[in-house]
Scaffold this motif. Structure first.
Motif, PDB file in Angstrom:
ATOM      1  N   LEU A 202     -14.693 -45.195  39.698  1.00  0.00           N
ATOM      2  CA  LEU A 202     -14.926 -43.799  39.958  1.00  0.00           C
ATOM      3  C   LEU A 202     -14.105 -42.868  40.799  1.00  0.00           C
ATOM      4  N   VAL A 203     -13.485 -43.789  41.767  1.00  0.00           N
ATOM      5  CA  VAL A 203     -12.188 -43.239  42.598  1.00  0.00           C
ATOM      6  C   VAL A 203     -11.268 -42.456  42.013  1.00  0.00           C
ATOM      7  N   LEU A 204     -10.635 -43.425  40.788  1.00  0.00           N
ATOM      8  CA  LEU A 204      -9.558 -42.749  39.975  1.00  0.00           C
ATOM      9  C   LEU A 204      -9.920 -41.502  39.337  1.00  0.00           C
ATOM     10  N   LEU A 205     -11.456 -41.482  39.005  1.00  0.00           N
ATOM     11  CA  LEU A 205     -11.691 -40.085  38.380  1.00  0.00           C
ATOM     12  C   LEU A 205     -11.700 -39.058  39.105  1.00  0.00           C
ATOM     13  N   ARG A 206     -12.329 -39.095  40.315  1.00  0.00           N
ATOM     14  CA  ARG A 206     -12.488 -38.255  41.388  1.00  0.00           C
ATOM     15  C   ARG A 206     -11.292 -37.644  42.008  1.00  0.00           C
ATOM     16  N   SER A 207     -10.314 -38.500  41.871  1.00  0.00           N
ATOM     17  CA  SER A 207      -9.021 -37.958  42.439  1.00  0.00           C
ATOM     18  C   SER A 207      -8.124 -37.447  41.430  1.00  0.00           C
ATOM     19  N   GLY A 208      -8.414 -37.375  40.235  1.00  0.00           N
ATOM     20  CA  GLY A 208      -7.812 -36.832  39.298  1.00  0.00           C
ATOM     21  C   GLY A 208      -6.558 -37.954  38.742  1.00  0.00           C
ATOM     22  N   ARG A 209      -6.568 -39.123  39.041  1.00  0.00           N
ATOM     23  CA  ARG A 209      -5.690 -40.110  38.382  1.00  0.00           C
ATOM     24  C   ARG A 209      -5.855 -40.461  37.219  1.00  0.00           C
ATOM     25  N   VAL A 210      -7.112 -40.323  36.764  1.00  0.00           N
ATOM     26  CA  VAL A 210      -7.513 -40.724  35.241  1.00  0.00           C
ATOM     27  C   VAL A 210      -8.560 -39.526  34.896  1.00  0.00           C
ATOM     28  N   PRO A 211      -8.266 -39.208  33.605  1.00  0.00           N
ATOM     29  CA  PRO A 211      -8.981 -37.949  33.331  1.00  0.00           C
ATOM     30  C   PRO A 211     -10.593 -38.309  32.892  1.00  0.00           C
ATOM     31  N   TRP A 212     -11.393 -37.408  33.169  1.00  0.00           N
ATOM     32  CA  TRP A 212     -12.862 -37.734  32.830  1.00  0.00           C
ATOM     33  C   TRP A 212     -13.088 -38.178  31.375  1.00  0.00           C
ATOM     34  N   ALA A 213     -12.100 -37.642  30.569  1.00  0.00           N
ATOM     35  CA  ALA A 213     -12.388 -37.849  28.876  1.00  0.00           C
ATOM     36  C   ALA A 213     -11.974 -39.346  28.974  1.00  0.00           C
ATOM     37  N   ASP A 214     -11.084 -40.175  29.701  1.00  0.00           N
ATOM     38  CA  ASP A 214     -11.134 -41.490  29.501  1.00  0.00           C
ATOM     39  C   ASP A 214     -12.649 -42.353  29.859  1.00  0.00           C
ATOM     40  N   ALA A 215     -13.189 -41.839  30.610  1.00  0.00           N
ATOM     41  CA  ALA A 215     -14.437 -42.456  31.083  1.00  0.00           C
ATOM     42  C   ALA A 215     -15.502 -42.466  29.899  1.00  0.00           C
ATOM     43  N   VAL A 216     -15.426 -41.147  29.362  1.00  0.00           N
ATOM     44  CA  VAL A 216     -16.259 -41.014  28.154  1.00  0.00           C
ATOM     45  C   VAL A 216     -15.947 -41.871  27.235  1.00  0.00           C
ATOM     46  N   GLU A 217     -14.505 -41.919  26.568  1.00  0.00           N
ATOM     47  CA  GLU A 217     -14.173 -42.740  25.292  1.00  0.00           C
ATOM     48  C   GLU A 217     -14.424 -44.090  25.832  1.00  0.00           C
TER      49      GLU A 217
ATOM     50  N   HIS B 261     -10.984 -59.005  18.995  1.00  0.00           N
ATOM     51  CA  HIS B 261      -9.706 -58.896  18.275  1.00  0.00           C
ATOM     52  C   HIS B 261      -9.133 -57.352  18.544  1.00  0.00           C
ATOM     53  N   LEU B 262      -9.884 -56.437  18.684  1.00  0.00           N
ATOM     54  CA  LEU B 262      -9.562 -55.086  19.032  1.00  0.00           C
ATOM     55  C   LEU B 262      -9.393 -55.257  20.478  1.00  0.00           C
ATOM     56  N   HIS B 263     -10.369 -55.694  21.288  1.00  0.00           N
ATOM     57  CA  HIS B 263     -10.490 -55.266  22.669  1.00  0.00           C
ATOM     58  C   HIS B 263     -10.139 -56.522  23.777  1.00  0.00           C
ATOM     59  N   GLY B 264      -9.927 -57.506  23.209  1.00  0.00           N
ATOM     60  CA  GLY B 264      -9.498 -58.446  24.061  1.00  0.00           C
ATOM     61  C   GLY B 264     -10.707 -59.522  24.425  1.00  0.00           C
ATOM     62  N   ASP B 265     -10.273 -60.642  25.216  1.00  0.00           N
ATOM     63  CA  ASP B 265     -11.381 -61.526  25.410  1.00  0.00           C
ATOM     64  C   ASP B 265     -12.411 -60.816  26.786  1.00  0.00           C
ATOM     65  N   ASN B 266     -11.927 -59.674  27.367  1.00  0.00           N
ATOM     66  CA  ASN B 266     -12.902 -59.175  28.439  1.00  0.00           C
ATOM     67  C   ASN B 266     -13.447 -57.720  27.513  1.00  0.00           C
ATOM     68  N   ALA B 267     -13.876 -57.915  26.368  1.00  0.00           N
ATOM     69  CA  ALA B 267     -14.362 -56.675  25.861  1.00  0.00           C
ATOM     70  C   ALA B 267     -15.483 -56.361  26.194  1.00  0.00           C
ATOM     71  N   ASP B 268     -16.360 -57.359  26.783  1.00  0.00           N
ATOM     72  CA  ASP B 268     -17.763 -56.927  27.498  1.00  0.00           C
ATOM     73  C   ASP B 268     -17.742 -56.225  28.655  1.00  0.00           C
ATOM     74  N   HIS B 269     -16.612 -55.907  29.437  1.00  0.00           N
ATOM     75  CA  HIS B 269     -16.137 -55.475  30.525  1.00  0.00           C
ATOM     76  C   HIS B 269     -15.942 -53.858  30.460  1.00  0.00           C
ATOM     77  N   PHE B 270     -16.385 -52.931  31.464  1.00  0.00           N
ATOM     78  CA  PHE B 270     -16.189 -51.678  31.192  1.00  0.00           C
ATOM     79  C   PHE B 270     -14.816 -51.323  32.060  1.00  0.00           C
ATOM     80  N   ASP B 271     -14.036 -50.744  31.505  1.00  0.00           N
ATOM     81  CA  ASP B 271     -12.509 -50.405  32.234  1.00  0.00           C
ATOM     82  C   ASP B 271     -12.331 -49.001  31.488  1.00  0.00           C
ATOM     83  N   ILE B 272     -12.113 -48.062  32.394  1.00  0.00           N
ATOM     84  CA  ILE B 272     -11.482 -46.788  31.880  1.00  0.00           C
ATOM     85  C   ILE B 272     -10.313 -46.706  31.668  1.00  0.00           C
ATOM     86  N   THR B 273      -9.298 -47.703  32.153  1.00  0.00           N
ATOM     87  CA  THR B 273      -7.985 -47.686  31.954  1.00  0.00           C
ATOM     88  C   THR B 273      -7.547 -48.443  30.678  1.00  0.00           C
TER      89      THR B 273
END
Length: 423
Positions: free
Chosen positions: A272-287, A335-347
């Protein structure tokens, strides 16, 4: 009632109350690219979980969504009128049509989602979001728990789709209840039948109201296409069912998108800090939310118009056998998202590698509107209430009793104090 992720055996019996969509999906994925499942009412179908096979089927012209033409059990009367999911195949609109009919019906509703119309809605969506947040700030004491699904995530998309369609405000609460009933997979036949009657009465009332007082809205445009004697545009049933598609698809998906985004962002403060600082766009959180928690987990039904053999898997889909597609499986595929596919990561580099709005000719026309709503709503919410927290542990949130719609029954949130109103 069995509350395990999935019953053993073949076909797998999908749990209609869906206590663990992703656990059940993982079990199905372990069976192979597709496996036989049992839907409510003892209806057998293939459930497809492999992303490559899903894309292949969603773009194959030999796959139909029209039960009237291509599902023998439906055509021959073996699917009872009381089947709880029958509305999903009874409706006749762009979602359930095939071939030239699909092109005709999709073209008529596509006018609702032009780039110009969607962009024009942006300021209105922002006003709606801030109005709802103003209400929350004015009526909620610091530290008080509110159901943010009911008071924000549900109301905002419903207000937007009603604005698009010109639905009178007096019909909003009734549509809200009836649309929710469409996606419930745990209903008795009697409950489903009663909900469907109520829904069509509401649609009939809406069309009558817009015929009396047409406006600059999509419902009025669809009515004009139907009523124009020189235009073979829509039958009365197609008119009602096209409006139903726009209300249902334009609402439920965005509600669940906001719901899951709020849960994940409130429990991942560093992101959330990354989003609110503008370092990551909100569109990435949506995707990433769309990947991690597809608003529609499973979509029914499709039917091969002839026998189809998939060489890599060795599976043959026989003509007329129902097929359901697991969008939830694509989002968590290792196979698409790696072994941590269950984790939420906007980056996450693969955050856009999902099929949450479908693929191919039936790709959701309202996808960009849903994305726009989510970006505006999330930015406004977390600017106003940057320290909001879940009032319960994440594991205590109760999922919707549906293997189609992926969301929560309530979203108890402590808002804490708000900041400046502009965002």
């Amino acid at each position: 009632m069995d509350t395990s992720p999935a019953a053993s055996g073949c076909p797998f019996r999908l749990n209609p109350t869906a206590p663990d969509i992703h656990g059940e999906t993982a079990l199905l994925r372990a069976q192979g690219p597709a496996t036989k499942v049992e839907l409510p009412g003892s209806v057998s179908a293939w459930e497809v979980t492999d992303p490559a096979l899903i894309k292949q089927l969603l773009t194959d012209h030999r796959i139909s969504k029209d039960a009237r033409q291509h599902w023998p059990d439906y055509i021959n009367g073996r699917i009872p009128s009381t089947w709880p999911l029958r509305l999903w195949v009874d409706v006749y609109n762009a979602l359930t049509s095939y071939g030239e009919e699909h092109i005709r019906l999709r073209r008529l509703i596509a006018k609702a989602f032009t780039t110009r119309r969607i962009r024009a809605l942006g300021p209105q969506i922002k006003d709606i979001a801030h109005h709802l947040l103003d209400q929350l700030q004015a009526t909620t004491e610091p530290g008080e728990t509110v159901d943010l699904r009911a008071t924000f995530a549900w109301i905002l998309p419903l207000t937007v789709v009603n604005l698009l369609l010109g639905v009178p405000e007096r019909l909003h609460p009734a549509f809200r209840k009836a649309i929710g009933g469409i996606f419930a997979t745990d209903q008795t036949p009697q409950e489903a039948e009663a909900n469907n009657r109520e829904l069509y009465q509401l649609l009939t009332d809406l069309v009558a109201a817009k015929r009396r007082a047409p406006g600059d809205d999509v419902t009025s445009a669809l009515i004009a296409a139907h009523d124009d004697e020189t235009n073979s545009g829509l039958t009365e049933q197609e008119l009602l069912d096209s409006i139903l598609l726009l209300i249902g698809a334009g609402h439920e998906t965005t509600v669940n998108l906001l719901d899951h985004a709020i849960v994940n962002l409130s429990t991942h403060p560093q992101q959330l800090v990354l989003l609110r600082s503008g370092r990551v766009p909100w569109a990435d959180a949506v995707e990433e939310t769309l990947r991690h928690q597809p608003p529609v987990a499973t979509i029914i039904m499709r039917f091969p118009t002839e026998d189809l053999h998939d060489e890599p898997s060795g599976i043959t889909f026989r003509q007329g056998e129902p097929i359901v597609i697991s969008y939830a499986a694509v989002g968590r595929d290792p196979h698409l998202h790696g072994d941590n596919a269950d984790h939420f990561d906007i980056t996450r580099p693969s955050r856009r590698d999902h099929l949450s709005f479908g693929f191919g000719p039936h790709y959701c026309l309202g996808a960009e509107l849903a994305r726009l709503e989510a970006e505006i709503a999330l930015r406004a919410l977390f600017h106003r209430f940057p320290d909001l927290t879940l009032a319960v542990s994440k594991s205590d949130l109760r999922p919707l009793e549906s293997f189609i719609s992926n969301g929560h029954q309530q979203l108890p949130i402590v808002l804490h104090s708000g900041t400046a109103k502009a965002a």
